[in-house]
Design a protein around this motif. Sequence first.
Motif, PDB file in Angstrom:
ATOM      1  N   PRO A  61       0.844  -1.199   0.000  1.00  0.00           N
ATOM      2  CA  PRO A  61       0.000   0.000   0.000  1.00  0.00           C
ATOM      3  C   PRO A  61       0.881   1.253   0.000  1.00  0.00           C
ATOM      4  O   PRO A  61       2.092   1.176   0.219  1.00  0.00           O
ATOM      5  CB  PRO A  61      -0.780  -0.128   1.317  1.00  0.00           C
ATOM      6  N   THR A  62       0.269   2.388  -0.253  1.00  0.00           N
ATOM      7  CA  THR A  62       1.012   3.647  -0.274  1.00  0.00           C
ATOM      8  C   THR A  62       0.880   4.367   1.061  1.00  0.00           C
ATOM      9  O   THR A  62      -0.104   4.187   1.794  1.00  0.00           O
ATOM     10  CB  THR A  62       0.509   4.568  -1.391  1.00  0.00           C
ATOM     11  N   LEU A  63       1.904   5.160   1.390  1.00  0.00           N
ATOM     12  CA  LEU A  63       1.884   5.998   2.581  1.00  0.00           C
ATOM     13  C   LEU A  63       2.037   7.452   2.140  1.00  0.00           C
ATOM     14  O   LEU A  63       2.944   7.769   1.372  1.00  0.00           O
ATOM     15  CB  LEU A  63       3.031   5.634   3.519  1.00  0.00           C
ATOM     16  N   PRO A  64       1.194   8.343   2.617  1.00  0.00           N
ATOM     17  CA  PRO A  64       1.297   9.748   2.205  1.00  0.00           C
ATOM     18  C   PRO A  64       2.626  10.365   2.650  1.00  0.00           C
ATOM     19  O   PRO A  64       2.930  10.443   3.840  1.00  0.00           O
ATOM     20  CB  PRO A  64       0.104  10.419   2.908  1.00  0.00           C
ATOM     21  N   GLY A  65       3.429  10.746   1.678  1.00  0.00           N
ATOM     22  CA  GLY A  65       4.674  11.437   1.962  1.00  0.00           C
ATOM     23  C   GLY A  65       5.815  10.564   2.422  1.00  0.00           C
ATOM     24  O   GLY A  65       6.907  11.068   2.727  1.00  0.00           O
ATOM     25  N   LEU A  66       5.628   9.252   2.477  1.00  0.00           N
ATOM     26  CA  LEU A  66       6.670   8.342   2.951  1.00  0.00           C
ATOM     27  C   LEU A  66       6.838   7.185   1.982  1.00  0.00           C
ATOM     28  O   LEU A  66       5.894   6.806   1.271  1.00  0.00           O
ATOM     29  CB  LEU A  66       6.328   7.795   4.340  1.00  0.00           C
TER      30      LEU A  66
ATOM     31  N   PHE B  73       6.877 -11.518  22.603  1.00  0.00           N
ATOM     32  CA  PHE B  73       6.304 -11.814  21.291  1.00  0.00           C
ATOM     33  C   PHE B  73       6.089 -10.504  20.551  1.00  0.00           C
ATOM     34  O   PHE B  73       5.468  -9.580  21.074  1.00  0.00           O
ATOM     35  CB  PHE B  73       4.973 -12.540  21.486  1.00  0.00           C
ATOM     36  N   HIS B  74       6.591 -10.392  19.319  1.00  0.00           N
ATOM     37  CA  HIS B  74       6.322  -9.210  18.512  1.00  0.00           C
ATOM     38  C   HIS B  74       6.507  -9.537  17.039  1.00  0.00           C
ATOM     39  O   HIS B  74       7.419 -10.269  16.672  1.00  0.00           O
ATOM     40  CB  HIS B  74       7.205  -8.022  18.923  1.00  0.00           C
ATOM     41  N   VAL B  75       5.649  -8.999  16.224  1.00  0.00           N
ATOM     42  CA  VAL B  75       5.706  -9.134  14.767  1.00  0.00           C
ATOM     43  C   VAL B  75       6.064  -7.758  14.218  1.00  0.00           C
ATOM     44  O   VAL B  75       5.225  -6.854  14.192  1.00  0.00           O
ATOM     45  CB  VAL B  75       4.361  -9.621  14.190  1.00  0.00           C
ATOM     46  N   THR B  76       7.302  -7.577  13.787  1.00  0.00           N
ATOM     47  CA  THR B  76       7.788  -6.262  13.383  1.00  0.00           C
ATOM     48  C   THR B  76       7.152  -5.816  12.070  1.00  0.00           C
ATOM     49  O   THR B  76       7.094  -6.570  11.096  1.00  0.00           O
ATOM     50  CB  THR B  76       9.318  -6.283  13.243  1.00  0.00           C
ATOM     51  N   LEU B  77       6.718  -4.552  12.048  1.00  0.00           N
ATOM     52  CA  LEU B  77       6.034  -3.992  10.879  1.00  0.00           C
ATOM     53  C   LEU B  77       6.752  -2.798  10.270  1.00  0.00           C
ATOM     54  O   LEU B  77       6.345  -2.315   9.205  1.00  0.00           O
ATOM     55  CB  LEU B  77       4.611  -3.569  11.268  1.00  0.00           C
ATOM     56  N   SER B  78       7.796  -2.291  10.919  1.00  0.00           N
ATOM     57  CA  SER B  78       8.474  -1.097  10.415  1.00  0.00           C
ATOM     58  C   SER B  78       9.878  -1.019  10.993  1.00  0.00           C
ATOM     59  O   SER B  78      10.241  -1.752  11.907  1.00  0.00           O
ATOM     60  CB  SER B  78       7.699   0.171  10.811  1.00  0.00           C
TER      61      SER B  78
ATOM     62  N   ASP C 191       8.720  10.733  15.510  1.00  0.00           N
ATOM     63  CA  ASP C 191       7.351  11.066  15.894  1.00  0.00           C
ATOM     64  C   ASP C 191       6.482  11.398  14.686  1.00  0.00           C
ATOM     65  O   ASP C 191       5.315  10.972  14.613  1.00  0.00           O
ATOM     66  CB  ASP C 191       7.357  12.244  16.874  1.00  0.00           C
ATOM     67  N   ALA C 192       7.035  12.163  13.737  1.00  0.00           N
ATOM     68  CA  ALA C 192       6.245  12.550  12.567  1.00  0.00           C
ATOM     69  C   ALA C 192       5.889  11.329  11.721  1.00  0.00           C
ATOM     70  O   ALA C 192       4.762  11.209  11.217  1.00  0.00           O
ATOM     71  CB  ALA C 192       7.015  13.575  11.734  1.00  0.00           C
ATOM     72  N   GLU C 193       6.851  10.421  11.548  1.00  0.00           N
ATOM     73  CA  GLU C 193       6.587   9.201  10.787  1.00  0.00           C
ATOM     74  C   GLU C 193       5.566   8.331  11.504  1.00  0.00           C
ATOM     75  O   GLU C 193       4.670   7.738  10.873  1.00  0.00           O
ATOM     76  CB  GLU C 193       7.884   8.438  10.571  1.00  0.00           C
ATOM     77  N   MET C 194       5.682   8.245  12.834  1.00  0.00           N
ATOM     78  CA  MET C 194       4.756   7.427  13.609  1.00  0.00           C
ATOM     79  C   MET C 194       3.320   7.908  13.425  1.00  0.00           C
ATOM     80  O   MET C 194       2.383   7.087  13.339  1.00  0.00           O
ATOM     81  CB  MET C 194       5.155   7.462  15.082  1.00  0.00           C
ATOM     82  N   GLU C 195       3.120   9.209  13.334  1.00  0.00           N
ATOM     83  CA  GLU C 195       1.773   9.758  13.176  1.00  0.00           C
ATOM     84  C   GLU C 195       1.141   9.348  11.849  1.00  0.00           C
ATOM     85  O   GLU C 195      -0.080   9.292  11.728  1.00  0.00           O
ATOM     86  CB  GLU C 195       1.820  11.284  13.277  1.00  0.00           C
ATOM     87  N   VAL C 196       1.967   9.052  10.853  1.00  0.00           N
ATOM     88  CA  VAL C 196       1.466   8.632   9.548  1.00  0.00           C
ATOM     89  C   VAL C 196       1.333   7.113   9.477  1.00  0.00           C
ATOM     90  O   VAL C 196       0.306   6.577   9.042  1.00  0.00           O
ATOM     91  CB  VAL C 196       2.402   9.123   8.419  1.00  0.00           C
ATOM     92  N   VAL C 197       2.372   6.412   9.914  1.00  0.00           N
ATOM     93  CA  VAL C 197       2.448   4.970   9.675  1.00  0.00           C
ATOM     94  C   VAL C 197       1.525   4.186  10.605  1.00  0.00           C
ATOM     95  O   VAL C 197       0.863   3.234  10.168  1.00  0.00           O
ATOM     96  CB  VAL C 197       3.901   4.475   9.817  1.00  0.00           C
ATOM     97  N   ARG C 198       1.442   4.586  11.861  1.00  0.00           N
ATOM     98  CA  ARG C 198       0.621   3.798  12.791  1.00  0.00           C
ATOM     99  C   ARG C 198      -0.844   3.727  12.379  1.00  0.00           C
ATOM    100  O   ARG C 198      -1.403   2.617  12.306  1.00  0.00           O
ATOM    101  CB  ARG C 198       0.765   4.337  14.220  1.00  0.00           C
ATOM    102  N   PRO C 199      -1.511   4.846  12.095  1.00  0.00           N
ATOM    103  CA  PRO C 199      -2.909   4.711  11.653  1.00  0.00           C
ATOM    104  C   PRO C 199      -3.038   4.006  10.307  1.00  0.00           C
ATOM    105  O   PRO C 199      -4.026   3.311  10.054  1.00  0.00           O
ATOM    106  CB  PRO C 199      -3.409   6.159  11.580  1.00  0.00           C
ATOM    107  N   ALA C 200      -2.013   4.140   9.446  1.00  0.00           N
ATOM    108  CA  ALA C 200      -2.083   3.494   8.131  1.00  0.00           C
ATOM    109  C   ALA C 200      -2.032   1.980   8.258  1.00  0.00           C
ATOM    110  O   ALA C 200      -2.842   1.270   7.649  1.00  0.00           O
ATOM    111  CB  ALA C 200      -0.946   3.992   7.245  1.00  0.00           C
ATOM    112  N   VAL C 201      -1.099   1.473   9.034  1.00  0.00           N
ATOM    113  CA  VAL C 201      -0.995   0.015   9.160  1.00  0.00           C
ATOM    114  C   VAL C 201      -2.166  -0.539   9.960  1.00  0.00           C
ATOM    115  O   VAL C 201      -2.664  -1.635   9.686  1.00  0.00           O
ATOM    116  CB  VAL C 201       0.363  -0.402   9.757  1.00  0.00           C
ATOM    117  N   THR C 202      -2.638   0.217  10.952  1.00  0.00           N
ATOM    118  CA  THR C 202      -3.797  -0.228  11.729  1.00  0.00           C
ATOM    119  C   THR C 202      -5.020  -0.375  10.834  1.00  0.00           C
ATOM    120  O   THR C 202      -5.757  -1.371  10.905  1.00  0.00           O
ATOM    121  CB  THR C 202      -4.083   0.756  12.871  1.00  0.00           C
TER     122      THR C 202
END
Length: 223
Positions: free
Chosen positions: A36-41, A164-169, A174-185
């Motif tokens: 999928p695409t991420l806005p600006g990333l 236990f963790h399944v790495t996604l990124s 902080d700025a990247e987290m604000e974009v990526v977390r809601p996108a992957v969720t």
Amino acid sequence: MRAAIYWAPRIDDPLHRLGSQWLGRDTETGATLAQPTLPGLDIAEITRDARGYGLHATVKPPFRIATSWAALREDAMALALRTRPFALPPLQVAEHHGFLALLETERSPELQAFADACVAGLDAHRVPPTETEIARRRPERLTERQRENLHRWGYHYVFEDWWFHVTLSRRLNDAEMEVVRPAVTAFLGEAPSLPRRVTELCLFTQAGPGAPFLLAERLPLLG
């Protein structure tokens, strides 16, 4: 070649399809998948390291084989034969040491026992780490127990220090987290929280340094 013992969602689990698409690679087939695409990333860059390891949670960390693939597989199969399937707690997207990952919503004693058994029970097949590999882990920054684990088991995050963790990124600011977390969720939707059971021990292999990990075999838990 290196081997590893991982948890990976079953092939018919929606999380296998969606998580593989998010990372851009299917460890079952080795196929490259459209992300999928991420806005600006650049999602390919955000997920590059995680893509190389594949969609998984580490049970026994990657190691060079001291015996043979056949011997490792035989002992892994024996461990699977005496392990009963068990429920995996629902998963959720969460921040984990600066990374995004799927984490348990509650700790599972059965999952911890499974990981402990894999680390200790298959350790005869592991080549010990070199001094260079140990130094790369920055042992001076670890706790005393973690340093002991690193020297004894080849990795510091095992037993009481394992999670236990399944790495996604990769690690995000902080700025990247604000974009990526809601996108992957949003992309994964309800798939992480679906009821599921751990029914397999997954053997992964890496052909050589820098090569992607592939799922070599799923051994059913039949205890």
